[in-house]
Design a protein around this motif. Sequence first.
Motif, PDB file in Angstrom:
ATOM      1  N   PRO A  17       5.344 -23.706 -14.135  1.00  9.62           N
ATOM      2  CA  PRO A  17       4.969 -23.090 -12.223  1.00  9.62           C
ATOM      3  C   PRO A  17       6.611 -22.557 -11.427  1.00  9.62           C
ATOM      4  CG  PRO A  17       3.139 -24.010 -13.089  1.00  9.62           C
ATOM      5  CD  PRO A  17       4.674 -24.214 -13.989  1.00  9.62           C
ATOM      6  N   ALA A  18       6.552 -21.547 -10.538  1.00 16.93           N
ATOM      7  CA  ALA A  18       7.989 -21.462 -10.186  1.00 16.93           C
ATOM      8  C   ALA A  18       6.968 -21.331  -8.249  1.00 16.93           C
ATOM      9  CB  ALA A  18       8.410 -20.041  -9.598  1.00 16.93           C
ATOM     10  N   PRO A  19       8.500 -21.847  -7.311  1.00 11.94           N
ATOM     11  CA  PRO A  19       8.275 -21.993  -6.016  1.00 11.94           C
ATOM     12  C   PRO A  19       7.156 -20.297  -5.210  1.00 11.94           C
ATOM     13  CG  PRO A  19      10.440 -22.215  -6.187  1.00 11.94           C
ATOM     14  CD  PRO A  19      10.036 -22.109  -7.636  1.00 11.94           C
ATOM     15  N   VAL A  20       6.511 -20.512  -4.637  1.00 12.28           N
ATOM     16  CA  VAL A  20       6.512 -19.316  -4.442  1.00 12.28           C
ATOM     17  C   VAL A  20       6.635 -18.231  -3.128  1.00 12.28           C
ATOM     18  CG1 VAL A  20       4.096 -18.281  -3.674  1.00 12.28           C
ATOM     19  CG2 VAL A  20       3.756 -19.823  -5.266  1.00 12.28           C
ATOM     20  N   ALA A  21       7.162 -19.168  -2.391  1.00  9.02           N
ATOM     21  CA  ALA A  21       6.889 -19.026  -0.668  1.00  9.02           C
ATOM     22  C   ALA A  21       8.758 -18.617  -1.184  1.00  9.02           C
ATOM     23  CB  ALA A  21       7.243 -19.818   0.773  1.00  9.02           C
ATOM     24  N   PRO A  22       9.909 -18.736  -1.644  1.00  6.39           N
ATOM     25  CA  PRO A  22      10.900 -18.393  -2.196  1.00  6.39           C
ATOM     26  C   PRO A  22      11.402 -17.310  -2.816  1.00  6.39           C
ATOM     27  CG  PRO A  22      11.245 -20.841  -2.423  1.00  6.39           C
ATOM     28  CD  PRO A  22       9.710 -20.340  -2.275  1.00  6.39           C
ATOM     29  N   VAL A  23       9.660 -16.905  -3.834  1.00  6.83           N
ATOM     30  CA  VAL A  23       9.370 -15.557  -4.519  1.00  6.83           C
ATOM     31  C   VAL A  23       9.653 -14.796  -3.829  1.00  6.83           C
ATOM     32  CG1 VAL A  23       8.435 -14.851  -6.369  1.00  6.83           C
ATOM     33  CG2 VAL A  23       9.157 -17.178  -7.116  1.00  6.83           C
ATOM     34  N   LEU A  24       8.342 -14.229  -3.101  1.00  8.11           N
ATOM     35  CA  LEU A  24       8.374 -14.016  -2.110  1.00  8.11           C
ATOM     36  C   LEU A  24       9.169 -13.875  -1.223  1.00  8.11           C
ATOM     37  CD1 LEU A  24       4.712 -14.798  -1.988  1.00  8.11           C
ATOM     38  CD2 LEU A  24       5.347 -13.093  -3.147  1.00  8.11           C
ATOM     39  N   VAL A  25      10.390 -14.505  -0.168  1.00  9.05           N
ATOM     40  CA  VAL A  25      11.033 -14.268   0.322  1.00  9.05           C
ATOM     41  C   VAL A  25      12.093 -13.054  -0.892  1.00  9.05           C
ATOM     42  CG1 VAL A  25      13.057 -15.311   1.624  1.00  9.05           C
ATOM     43  CG2 VAL A  25      10.920 -16.219   1.508  1.00  9.05           C
ATOM     44  N   GLU A  26      12.546 -13.733  -1.713  1.00 11.86           N
ATOM     45  CA  GLU A  26      13.307 -13.285  -2.373  1.00 11.86           C
ATOM     46  C   GLU A  26      13.240 -11.552  -2.816  1.00 11.86           C
ATOM     47  OE1 GLU A  26      16.868 -13.152  -3.627  1.00 11.86           O
ATOM     48  OE2 GLU A  26      16.740 -14.497  -1.949  1.00 11.86           O
ATOM     49  N   LEU A  27      11.934 -11.130  -2.958  1.00 14.33           N
ATOM     50  CA  LEU A  27      11.127 -10.109  -3.006  1.00 14.33           C
ATOM     51  C   LEU A  27      11.940  -9.126  -1.688  1.00 14.33           C
ATOM     52  CD1 LEU A  27       7.937 -10.412  -4.754  1.00 14.33           C
ATOM     53  CD2 LEU A  27       9.854  -8.530  -5.781  1.00 14.33           C
ATOM     54  N   ALA A  28      10.726  -9.622  -0.178  1.00 13.35           N
ATOM     55  CA  ALA A  28      11.552  -9.324   0.527  1.00 13.35           C
ATOM     56  C   ALA A  28      12.713  -8.999   0.930  1.00 13.35           C
ATOM     57  CB  ALA A  28      10.708  -9.881   1.585  1.00 13.35           C
ATOM     58  N   ARG A  29      13.413  -9.839   0.368  1.00 13.16           N
ATOM     59  CA  ARG A  29      15.151  -9.698   1.267  1.00 13.16           C
ATOM     60  C   ARG A  29      15.365  -8.683   0.145  1.00 13.16           C
ATOM     61  NH1 ARG A  29      20.467 -11.338  -0.993  1.00 13.16           N
ATOM     62  NH2 ARG A  29      19.759 -11.992  -3.287  1.00 13.16           N
ATOM     63  N   VAL A  39      16.578 -11.899   4.832  1.00  6.02           N
ATOM     64  CA  VAL A  39      15.783 -12.346   6.374  1.00  6.02           C
ATOM     65  C   VAL A  39      15.171 -13.144   5.987  1.00  6.02           C
ATOM     66  CG1 VAL A  39      14.272  -9.853   5.947  1.00  6.02           C
ATOM     67  CG2 VAL A  39      13.839 -11.633   4.456  1.00  6.02           C
ATOM     68  N   GLY A  40      15.100 -14.287   6.916  1.00  8.64           N
ATOM     69  CA  GLY A  40      14.848 -16.212   7.212  1.00  8.64           C
ATOM     70  C   GLY A  40      13.234 -16.378   7.079  1.00  8.64           C
ATOM     71  N   THR A  41      12.975 -17.655   7.439  1.00 11.46           N
ATOM     72  CA  THR A  41      11.584 -18.156   7.097  1.00 11.46           C
ATOM     73  C   THR A  41      11.072 -18.798   8.262  1.00 11.46           C
ATOM     74  OG1 THR A  41      12.475 -19.988   5.495  1.00 11.46           O
ATOM     75  CG2 THR A  41      11.053 -18.011   3.775  1.00 11.46           C
ATOM     76  N   GLY A  42       9.917 -19.046   8.413  1.00 11.93           N
ATOM     77  CA  GLY A  42       9.608 -20.017   9.848  1.00 11.93           C
ATOM     78  C   GLY A  42      10.110 -19.763  10.797  1.00 11.93           C
ATOM     79  N   THR A  89       0.977  -1.381   0.183  1.00 12.48           N
ATOM     80  CA  THR A  89       0.128  -0.004  -0.295  1.00 12.48           C
ATOM     81  C   THR A  89       1.078   1.408   0.077  1.00 12.48           C
ATOM     82  OG1 THR A  89      -1.543  -1.377   1.440  1.00 12.48           O
ATOM     83  CG2 THR A  89      -1.993   1.208   1.399  1.00 12.48           C
ATOM     84  N   VAL A  90       2.551   1.470   0.732  1.00 10.94           N
ATOM     85  CA  VAL A  90       3.051   2.549   0.973  1.00 10.94           C
ATOM     86  C   VAL A  90       4.082   1.420   0.321  1.00 10.94           C
ATOM     87  CG1 VAL A  90       3.563   4.566   2.433  1.00 10.94           C
ATOM     88  CG2 VAL A  90       1.040   3.568   2.306  1.00 10.94           C
ATOM     89  N   ALA A  91       4.917   2.496  -0.245  1.00 14.68           N
ATOM     90  CA  ALA A  91       6.400   1.842  -0.227  1.00 14.68           C
ATOM     91  C   ALA A  91       7.223   2.911  -1.044  1.00 14.68           C
ATOM     92  CB  ALA A  91       6.529   1.014  -1.673  1.00 14.68           C
ATOM     93  N   ALA A  92       8.599   3.179  -0.055  1.00 11.40           N
ATOM     94  CA  ALA A  92       9.625   4.129  -0.727  1.00 11.40           C
ATOM     95  C   ALA A  92       9.757   3.692  -2.609  1.00 11.40           C
ATOM     96  CB  ALA A  92      10.880   3.601   0.146  1.00 11.40           C
ATOM     97  N   GLY A  93       9.870   3.030  -2.645  1.00 13.69           N
ATOM     98  CA  GLY A  93       9.838   2.857  -4.355  1.00 13.69           C
ATOM     99  C   GLY A  93       9.370   1.685  -5.019  1.00 13.69           C
ATOM    100  N   PRO A  94       9.383   1.275  -5.625  1.00 11.45           N
ATOM    101  CA  PRO A  94       9.689  -0.224  -6.908  1.00 11.45           C
ATOM    102  C   PRO A  94      10.570  -1.201  -6.164  1.00 11.45           C
ATOM    103  CG  PRO A  94      11.025   0.766  -8.138  1.00 11.45           C
ATOM    104  CD  PRO A  94      10.763   1.602  -6.880  1.00 11.45           C
ATOM    105  N   VAL A  95       9.382  -2.151  -5.858  1.00 11.91           N
ATOM    106  CA  VAL A  95      10.157  -3.838  -5.027  1.00 11.91           C
ATOM    107  C   VAL A  95      10.475  -4.388  -6.199  1.00 11.91           C
ATOM    108  CG1 VAL A  95       9.695  -5.751  -3.646  1.00 11.91           C
ATOM    109  CG2 VAL A  95       8.527  -3.403  -3.222  1.00 11.91           C
ATOM    110  N   THR A  96      11.573  -4.744  -6.243  1.00 11.18           N
ATOM    111  CA  THR A  96      12.341  -6.393  -7.670  1.00 11.18           C
ATOM    112  C   THR A  96      12.847  -6.774  -6.756  1.00 11.18           C
ATOM    113  OG1 THR A  96      12.438  -6.347  -9.960  1.00 11.18           O
ATOM    114  CG2 THR A  96      13.997  -4.382  -8.045  1.00 11.18           C
TER     115      THR A  96
END
Length: 531
Positions: free
Chosen positions: A114-126, A132-135, A76-83
């Motif tokens: 199809p790609a592994p969803v959770a690792p893709v989202l973790v990389e976006l967050a990273r 960052v870690g998981t679990g 919703t709010v971001a300082a810039g694009p997330v890639t």
Amino acid sequence: MLSDLAAPALVLVGPGVDVGPVPEGVTCAGLGDPPAGGEGSWTSVLLAVADETALREAVSVLPPLGRARHVSCALTVAAGPVTTVLRPEWPPLANLVAETPDGGALTRLTFRRPAPVAPVLVELARHTGSPVGTGNHGLVVAGDVRLPLDPTVVTDEVPAAVVVGSGGPLPDSEVLGRPPVSVDPGLGPLDEALLNPVGFRRDWDRGPVPLPTGEPTPAMVAAVRDAQAVVVPAGADPRTVAGLAMAGVPLVGAGFGEPDVADPLRREEHSVRLRRAALREHSSLGWRQRTGAAAGVRVASYPSVSVLLATRRPEQLGFALDQVARQRGVEHLELVLATHGFEADAGEVRERLGDRPVTVLPTAPDAVFGDVLRAATDAAAGDVVVKMDDDDWYGPDVVADLLLARHYTGAELVGMPAELVYLEPIRTTVRRRGPSENFGAVVAGGTMCLDRGLLRAVGGFRPVPRHVDARLLEDVRAAGGRVYRTHGLGYVLRRTSGGHTWDTGLGYFLTRQSLAAQWRGFRPSELLEDG
């Protein structure tokens, strides 16, 4: 946004986020709710959260999501694009769109398979900050949750030794043989990958401004970067204050004394003191260390350090050893002293260094400077190496500040600018213009800090007599590494009439375009602390 999702689609919605009407073929679920349909049932998965902080928290608690061809993230709010950077184990990418609609961010990745969803989202967050870690190993905020411990020690099957916010007695753990220790979460941790001094401004466009309200975020920090200071009233939200302090925002008012924020140098010194204290106390790493210590559990800490000090000047040895000996705030620090063409007096070395570990490495007088440093690297045992020069002044927090910047930026090489320079022949101190706390800049060779394994991977110091530091910066960048320049107030570069491996002449430091200030005599920053 939801109408663009290829069905069947899953939308994971973070707290406080409104995704609007839900079209047919789209399933919405909260982050704490297991989605109906199970793993592998989705063509598209979208994670919708409030901001960068929420994204990094969300990926630590993702349910099993399987694989999908379309993976998206909306803030919703971001300082810039997330890639992100694509991982080699992922399927080929067909398309990537990163937008910033209405002050937020929307990223869509489409894969050919199809790609592994959770690792893709973790990389976006990273890529919104440091890894960052998981679990159970991810970031936590507060509440009745487990403390994230060292992932080499704790697994999902091993209960934590610490819990926070528990309201009553805790049962014995079959694994620990005792109850977990309950600790007061205090303010809870703040994410140093998002709240840090990156982007600090030495100048300002407006005077002091009131303290913003609410949870500290990168957007809040960006909104006050152009202010001379932020005025903190009595009774202010301590979490907001701590977050802005971590970002190096100059704070004045209740509890902050009377810093001279009208003077650019005094203002930045005040900022550095604030950020040091806040990052060590309120960052996720600092919080984990404190709460882990309550249970006698060792958690992640800063790496061990080998200082590489090469000198061919016996007359400078005592001075140089004193600069190493005064370093503080580093748990494990050793010195590798490479004497170039002479033997060091073992008694003097031990007297000046006290109980710090030291390796003395004599090298031949005809060895080139790069080879001397290569030999010192081979003798080093620390996780990280820091190169120090034999004639420059170092404040007691230089190494600790370099490790701190390395931690909150994730940069492969960190250093300080040659900002304060003492021109010895004319007894003049100059402060040079230029930014600090930014990526991509040149750093002083006598402050370079990088992983020892990376140094070896890029070929080490080149076997050349001069420009060794510049060549290393080139090699790190060529390998894809990032260079970060933190503040330089605890470091003073000394310039004499000659004999430097980087010898530009005194006039280089006196050009009008490069000067921010100039004083007669030796006038370091207060952060040097009479070094």
